[in-house]
Motif scaffolding. Structure first.
Motif, PDB file in Angstrom:
ATOM      1  N   TYR A  70       0.768  -1.096  -0.082  1.00 48.75           N
ATOM      2  CA  TYR A  70      -0.107   0.060   0.068  1.00 48.75           C
ATOM      3  C   TYR A  70       0.855   1.402   0.082  1.00 48.75           C
ATOM      4  CZ  TYR A  70      -4.082  -3.107   1.306  1.00 48.75           C
ATOM      5  OH  TYR A  70      -5.026  -4.025   1.220  1.00 48.75           O
ATOM      6  N   SER A  71       2.141   1.175  -0.230  1.00 44.25           N
ATOM      7  CA  SER A  71       3.111   2.383  -0.132  1.00 44.25           C
ATOM      8  C   SER A  71       2.679   3.366  -1.126  1.00 44.25           C
ATOM      9  CB  SER A  71       4.673   1.777  -0.156  1.00 44.25           C
ATOM     10  OG  SER A  71       4.717   1.019  -1.254  1.00 44.25           O
ATOM     11  N   PHE A  72       2.106   2.956  -2.310  1.00 46.60           N
ATOM     12  CA  PHE A  72       1.944   3.953  -3.223  1.00 46.60           C
ATOM     13  C   PHE A  72       0.580   4.530  -3.044  1.00 46.60           C
ATOM     14  CE2 PHE A  72       4.090   1.552  -7.141  1.00 46.60           C
ATOM     15  CZ  PHE A  72       5.212   1.791  -6.610  1.00 46.60           C
ATOM     16  N   GLY A  73      -0.208   4.454  -1.989  1.00 47.24           N
ATOM     17  CA  GLY A  73      -1.399   5.067  -1.591  1.00 47.24           C
ATOM     18  C   GLY A  73      -2.573   4.356  -2.204  1.00 47.24           C
ATOM     19  N   CYS A  74      -2.315   3.133  -2.867  1.00 49.24           N
ATOM     20  CA  CYS A  74      -3.296   2.411  -3.454  1.00 49.24           C
ATOM     21  C   CYS A  74      -2.787   0.855  -3.422  1.00 49.24           C
ATOM     22  CB  CYS A  74      -3.370   2.759  -5.159  1.00 49.24           C
ATOM     23  SG  CYS A  74      -1.782   2.494  -6.126  1.00 49.24           S
ATOM     24  N   PRO A  75      -3.649   0.015  -3.562  1.00 51.05           N
ATOM     25  CA  PRO A  75      -3.113  -1.536  -3.437  1.00 51.05           C
ATOM     26  C   PRO A  75      -2.548  -1.974  -4.784  1.00 51.05           C
ATOM     27  CG  PRO A  75      -5.484  -1.597  -3.783  1.00 51.05           C
ATOM     28  CD  PRO A  75      -5.148  -0.086  -3.745  1.00 51.05           C
ATOM     29  N   GLY A 221      -9.215 -12.670 -13.973  1.00 50.84           N
ATOM     30  CA  GLY A 221      -9.441 -11.144 -13.382  1.00 50.84           C
ATOM     31  C   GLY A 221      -8.755 -10.633 -12.279  1.00 50.84           C
ATOM     32  N   LEU A 222      -8.229  -9.527 -12.419  1.00 51.72           N
ATOM     33  CA  LEU A 222      -7.124  -8.941 -11.510  1.00 51.72           C
ATOM     34  C   LEU A 222      -7.924  -8.432 -10.218  1.00 51.72           C
ATOM     35  CD1 LEU A 222      -5.128  -6.390 -13.853  1.00 51.72           C
ATOM     36  CD2 LEU A 222      -4.238  -8.349 -12.070  1.00 51.72           C
ATOM     37  N   MET A 223      -7.400  -8.792  -9.044  1.00 49.61           N
ATOM     38  CA  MET A 223      -8.171  -8.230  -7.810  1.00 49.61           C
ATOM     39  C   MET A 223      -8.099  -6.738  -7.875  1.00 49.61           C
ATOM     40  SD  MET A 223      -9.487 -10.940  -6.546  1.00 49.61           S
ATOM     41  CE  MET A 223      -9.599 -10.490  -4.965  1.00 49.61           C
ATOM     42  N   VAL A 224      -8.945  -5.841  -8.024  1.00 46.74           N
ATOM     43  CA  VAL A 224      -8.790  -4.391  -7.926  1.00 46.74           C
ATOM     44  C   VAL A 224      -8.180  -3.859  -6.758  1.00 46.74           C
ATOM     45  CG1 VAL A 224      -9.776  -2.346  -8.504  1.00 46.74           C
ATOM     46  CG2 VAL A 224     -10.432  -4.215 -10.068  1.00 46.74           C
ATOM     47  N   GLN A 225      -8.755  -4.484  -5.531  1.00 45.28           N
ATOM     48  CA  GLN A 225      -8.200  -4.133  -4.336  1.00 45.28           C
ATOM     49  C   GLN A 225      -7.204  -4.757  -3.748  1.00 45.28           C
ATOM     50  OE1 GLN A 225     -11.703  -4.905  -5.036  1.00 45.28           O
ATOM     51  NE2 GLN A 225     -12.909  -3.115  -4.593  1.00 45.28           N
ATOM     52  N   GLY A 226      -6.667  -5.909  -4.586  1.00 46.48           N
ATOM     53  CA  GLY A 226      -5.625  -6.654  -3.907  1.00 46.48           C
ATOM     54  C   GLY A 226      -6.118  -7.818  -3.245  1.00 46.48           C
ATOM     55  N   TYR A 227      -5.114  -8.814  -3.041  1.00 48.54           N
ATOM     56  CA  TYR A 227      -5.737  -9.957  -2.302  1.00 48.54           C
ATOM     57  C   TYR A 227      -5.769  -9.685  -0.864  1.00 48.54           C
ATOM     58  CZ  TYR A 227      -6.347 -13.807  -5.761  1.00 48.54           C
ATOM     59  OH  TYR A 227      -6.800 -14.490  -6.734  1.00 48.54           O
ATOM     60  N   ALA A 311       7.227  -2.657  -9.939  1.00 48.18           N
ATOM     61  CA  ALA A 311       5.962  -1.618 -10.020  1.00 48.18           C
ATOM     62  C   ALA A 311       6.477  -0.384  -9.819  1.00 48.18           C
ATOM     63  CB  ALA A 311       5.162  -1.906  -8.789  1.00 48.18           C
ATOM     64  N   LEU A 312       6.095   0.542 -10.902  1.00 51.84           N
ATOM     65  CA  LEU A 312       6.580   1.933 -10.842  1.00 51.84           C
ATOM     66  C   LEU A 312       5.194   2.924 -10.879  1.00 51.84           C
ATOM     67  CD1 LEU A 312       8.577   1.334 -14.327  1.00 51.84           C
ATOM     68  CD2 LEU A 312       9.518   1.342 -12.000  1.00 51.84           C
ATOM     69  N   ARG A 313       5.222   3.748  -9.835  1.00 56.59           N
ATOM     70  CA  ARG A 313       4.364   4.832  -9.649  1.00 56.59           C
ATOM     71  C   ARG A 313       4.637   5.960 -10.503  1.00 56.59           C
ATOM     72  NH1 ARG A 313       2.157   8.968  -6.747  1.00 56.59           N
ATOM     73  NH2 ARG A 313       3.895   9.207  -5.221  1.00 56.59           N
ATOM     74  N   PHE A 314       3.749   6.840 -11.302  1.00 60.13           N
ATOM     75  CA  PHE A 314       4.129   7.969 -11.845  1.00 60.13           C
ATOM     76  C   PHE A 314       3.420   9.231 -11.542  1.00 60.13           C
ATOM     77  CE2 PHE A 314       5.674   4.549 -14.660  1.00 60.13           C
ATOM     78  CZ  PHE A 314       6.860   4.991 -15.209  1.00 60.13           C
ATOM     79  N   GLU A 315       3.844  10.524 -11.717  1.00 55.38           N
ATOM     80  CA  GLU A 315       3.082  11.610 -11.457  1.00 55.38           C
ATOM     81  C   GLU A 315       1.883  11.621 -11.833  1.00 55.38           C
ATOM     82  OE1 GLU A 315       2.289  14.258  -8.712  1.00 55.38           O
ATOM     83  OE2 GLU A 315       4.386  13.545  -8.808  1.00 55.38           O
ATOM     84  N   LYS A 316       1.986  11.235 -13.390  1.00 50.08           N
ATOM     85  CA  LYS A 316       0.704  11.235 -14.259  1.00 50.08           C
ATOM     86  C   LYS A 316       0.860  10.231 -15.217  1.00 50.08           C
ATOM     87  CE  LYS A 316       2.578  14.955 -16.887  1.00 50.08           C
ATOM     88  NZ  LYS A 316       2.077  16.586 -17.610  1.00 50.08           N
TER      89      LYS A 316
END
Length: 493
Positions: A70-75, A221-227, A311-316
């Motif tokens: 959850y460190s990206f602010g999302c699962p 199906g991907l688990m949108v909220q994670g497992y 996993a890479l989180r970007f600004e936009k």
């Protein structure tokens, strides 16, 4: 104290083990080793059956090879992330419905890309030029024909061989199926995707068994909220001990004694072992008495694949609105694949996935170096790509708590290997995805294996100890879950 009785003066969770002389009508006790979904499922079943259960997990968290970060602010699932079989027959469906979790379907049944359809993709060559969808679809049809021809090769040979060898035989017989230039590179990308499904290179995947897995209907199906919500729900009220690495299991005198790394011992009537198969293959747990040769051989003969994620989180978002981005190359080892989580979850996250030997090579790099390599691949496709603001790197192959991702049918695997893997030994029972003959390598397979091990353990102890009155509570949670009538929430953005 009887010096011949190894349990007579052993500490159990910090107290003298006087429980060994307990009355016959006391609750049976079970130690579950391993806090992945298989171990948690086993503990859940036994806890609801009024057994005394303790779960020992080597990590500082539950979930095992399920790890929702959850460190990206999302699962973001850095381990398992798909439900393979989006249907009511999936044993996890009742729990998913009850928790109101959402699935993002990435493929229907029988997709040539396994967990993706050829509906939302963008492939690029190493020069950064996008490959036309027409070429991708045509090569996909050819790849399907090649795999169909490998069935004939399998039927003609009594001895097993690798999928890679079989493809070579097909190419020699049918030169019209050979691809050249860009089409050849696209074919290598298809092989790369196949290798990702098995988390192994094509030259070690068994031709005899590669397509024998029973895949549930409904696509993937991907688990949108994670497992993670599933792990938390199953683990509620279970006596869990984290940072408890098991190093020895003693199975004598109708009891099981489990020793953890700091020397403490835990005693119970039985134990359920659900540690990753890589741990058993590496012999990181000592068994006393030693495991019989037939069990050791089964553990040795089943392989373990490896797949890692960056996993890479970007600004936009700066990438096209497709589910997957890929790089084609002259060989499958050099091909690449990004999963676009933004399309599934709305968050600006790309996940690079690497399998087989490439996954191990990635683990040789530092986190920064791994991210730099992945960004080079991304910039080949999208030269204007910005730098990520956060990143995560998995290392399942060298993680001493897993030593790989999930089990793999190696070339020449004996036909009875799964029966031997899950066969009990006295008061020891075995779970985990590796013992699931029909659904190995999947979360629901691991879950079902844990339920199965718990049922076998329960029946064994109730017969031995005569506590039949506890049976009425055995599957209380499953009955509650099956009563859920809310349909599966499935999206396809």
């Amino acid at each position: 104290m009887d010096p011949k009785d190894p349990f007579s003066a052993v500490l159990f969770d910090g107290s003298v083990s006087s429980h060994i002389g307990r009355q016959q009508n006391a609750c049976p006790s079970v130690i579950v080793i391993g806090g992945g979904i298989s171990g948690i499922a086993a503990a859940r079943i036994l806890h609801d059956a009024s057994f005394k259960v303790i779960l020992l997990e080597s990590r500082d968290r539950l979930g095992g090879r399920i790890h929702t970060d959850y460190s990206f602010g999302c699962p973001v699932d850095m381990g398992a992330s798909w439900l393979h079989g989006v249907c009511n027959e999936n044993p996890l469906a009742p729990l998913i419905r009850r928790l109101g979790l959402t699935l993002y379907r990435t493929s229907g049944d029988d997709s040539v890309l396994y967990d993706h359809d050829l509906e939302s993709f963008a492939l690029f060559d190493t020069d950064g030029c996008q490959v036309s969808q027409k070429i991708v679809v045509e090569v996909g049809d050819t790849f399907t024909k090649i795999l169909k021809e490998t069935e004939k090769v399998r039927n003609e040979h009594t001895d097993d061989m690798s999928v890679s060898q079989a493809i070579s035989v097909v190419m020699d017989r049918h030169p019209e199926l050979r691809q050249n230039g860009l089409a050849h590179e696209v074919l290598q990308w298809y092989i790369c995707r196949m290798e990702a499904w098995f988390a192994a290179d094509a030259d070690v995947i068994s031709l005899k068994n590669w397509d024998q897995e029973h895949v549930l209907s409904g696509g993937h199906g991907l688990m949108v909220q994670g497992y993670d919500p599933i792990i938390k729900a199953l683990a509620k009220d279970i006596d869990v001990r984290l940072n408890h690495r098991v190093i020895k299991i003693l199975n004598v005198s109708n009891k099981v004694m489990v020793t953890i790394e700091d020397g403490r011992n835990f005693i119970a009537d039985a134990a359920i072992i659900t540690v990753p198969h890589g741990i058993l293959k590496a012999k990181l747990i000592e068994f006393v008495p030693q495991l019989p040769e037939w069990k050791v051989a089964a553990i040795s003969d089943l392989g373990v694949g490896n797949e890692n994620k960056v996993a890479l989180r970007f600004e936009k978002v700066f990438w096209p609105n497709v589910e997957l981005l890929g790089i084609v190359a002259p060989n499958s080892f050099a091909c690449g694949y990004f999963l676009n989580l933004h399309k599934a979850t709305g968050h600006p996250v790309l996940v690079y996935m690497a399998a087989g030997r490439f996954a191990y090579d990635l683990e040789k790099l530092t986190n920064d170096a791994a991210v730099n390599f992945v960004m080079l691949q991304l910039k080949k496709m999208l030269p204007d790509a910005t730098e990520p603001v956060q990143y995560l790197v998995s290392r399942w192959g060298t993680d001493l708590n897993s030593l790989g991702c999930y089990s793999l049918d190696l070339v020449g695997k004996p036909g009875d290997i799964y029966e031997r893997l899950r066969a009990p030994l006295g008061n020891l029972f075995f779970g985990g995805e590796a013992v699931s003959m029909d659904h190995q390598g999947s979360v629901h397979g691991a879950y079902s294996a844990g339920v199965m091990a718990a049922g076998n353990c329960q029946q064994h102890l109730l017969q031995k100890l005569g506590n039949l009155e506890t049976l009425q509570h055995a599957y209380l949670m499953e009955e509650v879950l099956e009563a859920a009538t809310v349909p599966l929430q499935i999206s396809r953005m």
